[in-house]
Structure formats: C-alpha cells, structure tokens
Design a protein around this motif. Structure first.
Motif, mmCIF file in Angstrom:
data_model
loop_
_atom_site.group_PDB
_atom_site.id
_atom_site.type_symbol
_atom_site.label_atom_id
_atom_site.label_comp_id
_atom_site.label_asym_id
_atom_site.label_seq_id
_atom_site.Cartn_x
_atom_site.Cartn_y
_atom_site.Cartn_z
ATOM 1 N N ARG A 162 17.200 30.065 -26.207
ATOM 2 C CA ARG A 162 17.045 29.301 -24.959
ATOM 3 C C ARG A 162 16.483 30.124 -23.829
ATOM 4 N N ALA A 163 16.737 31.423 -23.838
ATOM 5 C CA ALA A 163 16.233 32.253 -22.745
ATOM 6 C C ALA A 163 14.713 32.214 -22.682
ATOM 7 N N HIS A 164 14.073 31.943 -23.827
ATOM 8 C CA HIS A 164 12.611 32.018 -23.864
ATOM 9 C C HIS A 164 11.931 30.727 -24.281
ATOM 10 N N THR A 165 12.696 29.773 -24.789
ATOM 11 C CA THR A 165 12.061 28.544 -25.241
ATOM 12 C C THR A 165 13.068 27.412 -25.260
ATOM 13 N N THR A 166 12.591 26.198 -25.082
ATOM 14 C CA THR A 166 13.475 25.037 -25.176
ATOM 15 C C THR A 166 13.552 24.497 -26.612
ATOM 16 N N PRO A 189 32.235 12.991 -24.099
ATOM 17 C CA PRO A 189 31.258 13.784 -24.841
ATOM 18 C C PRO A 189 29.978 14.071 -24.052
ATOM 19 N N LEU A 190 29.567 13.163 -23.170
ATOM 20 C CA LEU A 190 28.368 13.424 -22.372
ATOM 21 C C LEU A 190 28.641 14.506 -21.332
ATOM 22 N N GLU A 247 18.527 26.786 -12.949
ATOM 23 C CA GLU A 247 17.563 27.416 -13.865
ATOM 24 C C GLU A 247 16.675 28.343 -13.046
ATOM 25 N N VAL A 306 19.480 15.408 -20.028
ATOM 26 C CA VAL A 306 19.414 14.254 -20.925
ATOM 27 C C VAL A 306 20.748 13.531 -21.058
ATOM 28 N N GLN A 335 28.626 17.835 -23.019
ATOM 29 C CA GLN A 335 27.302 18.352 -23.389
ATOM 30 C C GLN A 335 26.686 19.151 -22.254
ATOM 31 N N GLN A 357 26.001 13.339 -30.726
ATOM 32 C CA GLN A 357 26.856 12.303 -30.138
ATOM 33 C C GLN A 357 27.153 11.206 -31.156
ATOM 34 N N LYS A 407 21.334 29.972 -14.851
ATOM 35 C CA LYS A 407 20.875 29.920 -16.240
ATOM 36 C C LYS A 407 19.517 30.599 -16.257
ATOM 37 N N VAL A 408 19.476 31.825 -16.746
ATOM 38 C CA VAL A 408 18.265 32.638 -16.648
ATOM 39 C C VAL A 408 17.375 32.367 -17.854
ATOM 40 N N VAL A 409 16.207 31.765 -17.599
ATOM 41 C CA VAL A 409 15.287 31.365 -18.668
ATOM 42 C C VAL A 409 13.853 31.618 -18.225
ATOM 43 N N THR A 410 12.970 31.827 -19.213
ATOM 44 C CA THR A 410 11.561 32.014 -18.864
ATOM 45 C C THR A 410 10.825 30.684 -18.816
ATOM 46 N N THR A 411 11.555 29.578 -19.082
ATOM 47 C CA THR A 411 10.889 28.275 -19.146
ATOM 48 C C THR A 411 10.786 27.627 -17.770
ATOM 49 N N CYS A 457 17.900 16.570 -27.546
ATOM 50 C CA CYS A 457 18.665 15.593 -26.769
ATOM 51 C C CYS A 457 20.109 15.480 -27.224
ATOM 52 N N ARG A 458 20.381 15.891 -28.471
ATOM 53 C CA ARG A 458 21.735 15.842 -29.024
ATOM 54 C C ARG A 458 22.265 14.419 -29.206
ATOM 55 N N GLU A 483 29.549 12.397 -33.977
ATOM 56 C CA GLU A 483 30.925 12.535 -33.460
ATOM 57 C C GLU A 483 31.669 11.229 -33.353
#
Lengths: 385, 212
Positions: free
Chosen positions: B49-53, A269-270, A280, A255, A273, B28, A311-315, B23-24, B31
């Motif tokens: 985060r490992a399991h959900t967004t 700043p972007l 992933e 994003v 982030q 931003q 980046k280890v994720v289940t998503t 989205c943060r 700040e």
C-alpha cells in the motif's frame, strides 16, 4: 445522491421543473402549471442552492427550514459556519431516517424512510429509470417520506394538489408533467420498468421503446443538430497554498462509507473496514514534517484544525494531502474546507483548500522508537553500561 | 495450454487480480454467511500500500491434490467429487495448524477462539446448485468470476492458468487465475527472484525490452 440524476431532472433542483425544464422559463412554467392544476404564478421562482441557504440564514434572510435527508453539518464546507446557521434558524424541521448530526439541531424531527422501506424509481446516469421496491416497512412511528409530504401538504392547506392514493399515482403525474421536456417520462410506467429492466428517457409516448443512447447518428439537440464544445478559461481556486498554509488539501471518499455516513457509520463491518479519517500524505512531504506512518498530525486551515493519523503513501502528489469527509464533529474533513462556489453550478470548492501540518504525536496503538529512552553500546549482565 | 480440461457446461471460478479495485465487497459478502458470520473466508491482500493501491483477492484455490488434506493428521479436510475442498470438519479438527503451515497459498486460517481451522469452501451450498459464490456474485469489476467456458470465451479476455510451481511441488488448482502469458508455463513462484526489486521496474519494461 443515489437518485441525483432522476431527482434533478424532475425538479429537485432549485432552478428546475419536471422534464429537465427551467423554472424561470414562462413556457416551461405554463406547461407544468397546467399538469399540476395550479396558477402559473403559484410556482416559485429560482431558489437558493444548499450553500447559499446557509449564507442566507446567516444574513437573516431565511428564518425557517424544512429539510429531508440532508446532513449539511457533515457534507457542506466549513462545518462551524453550517452549525451556527442551523442554530440561528428560528424554526428547523428535519425529515430523516436516522438522527443525523444536522437533525440534532432541529426543533422537530420527523422519522422518515430509507429506500429499502419505500417504493418508487431512481434514474441512473445513463438515463435509465429503474424500480426501487420496499423490502421492509418503516419501524415504530417512522413513516414513508411520501406520506409525510402528503400530510404536510394537507396541513398547509394545499391538499387538493396532492390527492394521491399511492406512490405510483405520484409517478404517473410526474410522467405527465415531464411530457415535452428533454427528460420525457411519458411512456415510462412502473410495469414497463419492471418488465424491461428499466426504460431509458426520452420516452415521449405510450409504446415508445425509450432511448438507450442519446444523439445517435450524430443528431444533437440543438436546432442545427450539431454538438457544442465550450472553451473554458482557467481560473485558479479561491484559496491557494501560500507561505502561511503551504500544503494543498483535497477531500473525497472511501469505498466503505457513503456521503455523510448517516447510514454507513451505523453498520459495523463497514466501520471496521475504515474506522476513522486518515491523512494520506506522500513520504517526501511527511519527511519534511518528521511524520511517520501512523503518527497523529494536526491539520490546520483558516477555518479550523483537526488531528488525524497519517497514512504515508506514494499514491498522492508530494504537495497535497487527502482526508475523507464521511465523519462528523472533530473528525469532519469539511471543518477545514472553504465556502467558495462555482459561479455556474454553485458547487462548493470542496476539493481545494490550503492547510499547514504539524506532527503532534505517535499513533495511539504503537510505541514510537523516538519516544523511548534507548541506550546503545555494551551493557553488562546487570544491564549497566 | 495450461488450463486443464473443463467439462461442457462445467462451472468454474476465475480470479483476475488485475481487475481488483480493493473495494472489499467480497469480504463483506463472505462475512454475511450464517455459518461463519463476521469471519471472512476470502482475504483481500494489499500488495504494497505504501507504493501502490493494487490489491489481490485470495480464495481457496481448491487444489486437485490438496496439500492441506494430505497433511491433516485427523483426516478433517475432505474433497468433493467435483474437486471442491471443504473446510475442516468440526468434529475432527484438532487445531494443530498443519494445514495452515502446509498450504502453498496460505489459505487456511486458524480460528483461535474456536480452536479450529476454517477456509473458503467455494460457497458449496451455492456452487453445487449452479449459483456463483457470494464473493463472485458481488464483485463489481468481476475480478472474481464464476461461469462456464462458453460464457468466459464470449465475454472475457485473458488467459487462464491452473498450474503452479512452488519449488519442486507441482500444484494443479480448480480455481483459475488470469495471467498475461500462458506460454510461460505454470506460475512459478520462485521465478524472477534474480530480477531484483519489483519497484525498480514495476511494469516489467526491462523484461519486455529484453524479449524484443
């Protein structure tokens, strides 16, 4: 891409003319030629899409290129192929607002404008024409894109077709050129766009209110007024996961970065982030390769190889990995992707390629317990077992 | 109904965590404020985060009876007449971190390089004249929302709560949060502790089946 909709429907696509018209259709060509005041044969035929341009450069068919706000060195698949094409050009001029990775290959770079520095319209995906107003003027010797184009037209001996004293004058000709097409801007003026918070096409006459919703009351644009549904036969991707490259790679976005990052990789700043591309990967797939969260992983396709932190994720699916594409050079996800094109749209198959994975080390800012020499069991006061 | 009385036309701040897309933009925007450029007063928490967004924005809740102000030994934290709790007053704050430890929501942050606490003040320069706080003004999903009761009822769904239970401490907040079921009473942060790991039943289906 911000004005992909508005651009395409007014001729920014190699097979289109203003008003959503077809560049190969004789009636459409004649209608537009009469507005532009040129001979209908002066309008070119169907051109090449972006990837096809790179292919044609390699084949020696294209020797010179003028681009505006285009960064294929990051955004097209197989970045090594693209870089070689840009170097092979006999002449390359790039108009851009910052020195992009593609502009680095150019013989001449013309400093153009950001949309914050320019005035015009953009058309949203709902067909609403909205106004862009300049907040600042281009710095130093940078010029508005419009002025660069008009100047080039003059120098190429076509100035008489480009006698515009303002961006609004250009828009007014565009309105006339779109008249009678499906994306009809005839009744859309800058004043109305400002007053009415945007005007929806088609707006085929002065005073027409615009068309917020197409096909209301179930009346579609085909002669029998019915909608069409197209059955599509499944085709597998051009490159599939196999024994040699057993993992699916898909690419996409984050994003905080926009497209090839020419603007957004310059904003602190972007960048903070999301500073660098991450891989992933699902824990099951990571486990099969001994990869822990944060480990550096070499990802290899038939085109190239890059090293990214995991980046280890289940998503995500356990058979697929994802890398965002906004970065350049050794961090470009598109160095891995393949150049197959959709047969109709000619869009590259960015989202599907085949890779293999290899853990190459732990994360730079962590001390991995696997890299430490640890003793277990009892030790005495001097630390001896 | 747990929502405290709202004066006619009174503007209030709502957080709807289910709408947060992570989205943060809020971070931003916050700040960019000149008084604390580069430091965000709103925090975007990644739940797991490992399991959900799923993400949740965290602003100062502007408690009716702010714990941070109560524990401040320097009387550096003040509350305006309309309930907005200010950030630490620079001449008074001694950087002791009492407020950081005491806040039930974990909002105040110690700025170690300034030796001072700083926290969200609901963009008081804006909200005091009817403008939305920066975060709510940029939130694309309107997980962060600022307006009056009439506009809320006309345009949004969801039940608002402003009552919380932290162990034995009852907390009433100026900031409202959207919940599924207000009849369950104040948000009790210790409730459900006996129900086990949330990942075993992330959608609460067992709870629903139990209630049916």
């Amino acid at each position: 891409q911000g004005n992909g909709q508005g651009g395409r429907e007014q001729g920014h696509k190699c097979d289109q003319l203003p008003g959503n018209r077809d560049i190969t259709n004789p009636e459409h060509r004649a209608a537009v030629a009469s507005v532009w005041g040129c001979d209908v044969d002066e309008i070119p035929g169907k051109g090449l899409t972006a990837q096809e341009i790179m292919d044609a450069i390699h084949a020696g068919e294209i020797k010179g290129l003028l681009s505006i706000c285009f960064n294929p060195a990051v955004s097209l698949p197989d970045t090594n192929f693209t870089a070689a094409a840009l170097d092979k050009l006999e002449f390359y001029a790039a108009i851009d607002f910052f020195m992009s990775e593609s502009a680095e290959h150019a013989d001449i770079v013309l400093a153009g404008s950001l949309h914050e520095e320019d005035e015009g319209t953009s058309t949203t995906v709902e067909g609403r024409v909205v106004k862009i107003n300049a907040a600042v003027t281009p710095p130093g010797e940078a010029r508005r894109d419009t002025d660069i184009i008009l100047d080039l037209a003059q120098r190429l001996g076509r100035g008489h077709y480009f006698e515009f004293d303002s961006n609004e004058a250009v828009f007014d000709e565009l309105r006339r050129a779109s008249h009678g097409g499906t994306a009809d801007y005839t009744g859309i003026t800058w004043q109305r766009v400002e007053d009415e918070m945007g005007v929806f096409w088609p707006c085929p006459e002065i005073g027409h209110p615009g068309t917020p919703r197409l096909y209301e009351n179930g009346v579609f644009a085909h002669p029998d007024t019915k909608a069409r549904f197209h059955a599509v036969t499944y085709r597998p991707p051009a490159e599939v996961a196999d024994a040699e490259y057993p993992v699916w790679l898909t690419t996409g976005r984050v994003v905080s970065q926009y497209l090839s990052g020419t603007q957004t990789r310059r904003i602190g700043p972007l960048v903070a982030q999301y500073p660098e591309p991450l891989l992933e990967i699902h824990p099951i797939l990571a486990g099969e390769h001994g990869i822990a969260d944060g480990d550096r992983v070499r990802v290899t396709s038939r085109r190239a190889s890059m090293t990214v932190p995991a980046k280890v994720v289940t998503t995500i699916r356990p058979d697929t990995v994802f890398i965002p594409y906004h970065w350049a050079g050794s961090r470009a996800a598109n160095q891995l992707t393949q150049r197959a094109l959709d047969p109709l749209s000619k869009i590259p198959e960015f989202k599907v390629s085949a890779v293999r994975l290899e853990r190459v080390g732990s994360g730079a800012d962590t001390t991995d317990v696997r890299d430490m020499e640890l003793r277990t069991g009892d030790v005495d006061a001097a630390g001896q077992p | 109904m747990s929502v405290g009385p709202v004066g006619h036309g009174e503007l209030f701040f709502v957080v709807d965590p289910s709408r947060c897309i992570g989205c943060r933009a809020c971070v931003q925007a916050c700040e960019e404020c000149g008084t604390h450029r580069g430091r965000t007063m709103i925090h975007l928490d990644e739940v797991d985060r490992a399991h959900t967004t799923q993400t949740v924005p965290m602003v100062c809740m502007h408690c009716a009876d702010p714990t941070c102000a109560e524990v401040c030994p320097a009387d550096a934290i003040k509350q305006n007449e309309d309930g907005v709790v200010q950030s630490a007053l620079k001449p008074r704050c001694i950087g002791c971190s009492n407020c950081v430890l005491a806040c039930p929501f974990g909002v105040p942050k110690m700025q170690t390089d300034l030796d001072m606490m700083m926290k969200c003040d609901m963009c008081y320069d804006r909200t005091s004249i009817g403008l939305a706080p920066m975060c709510a003004s940029v939130c694309p999903s309107q997980a962060l929302w600022f307006g009056n009761a009439a506009t809320w009822d006309a345009t949004r769904r969801g039940v608002l709560v402003d009552a919380w239970l932290f162990g034995r401490q009852h907390v009433r907040t100026k900031v409202r949060v959207v919940v599924d079921d207000a009849s369950a009473g104040p948000v009790d942060v210790l409730a459900g502790a006996a129900l086990g790991d949330w990942r075993d039943d992330p959608f609460g289906i067992a709870e629903l089946e139990g209630a049916m």
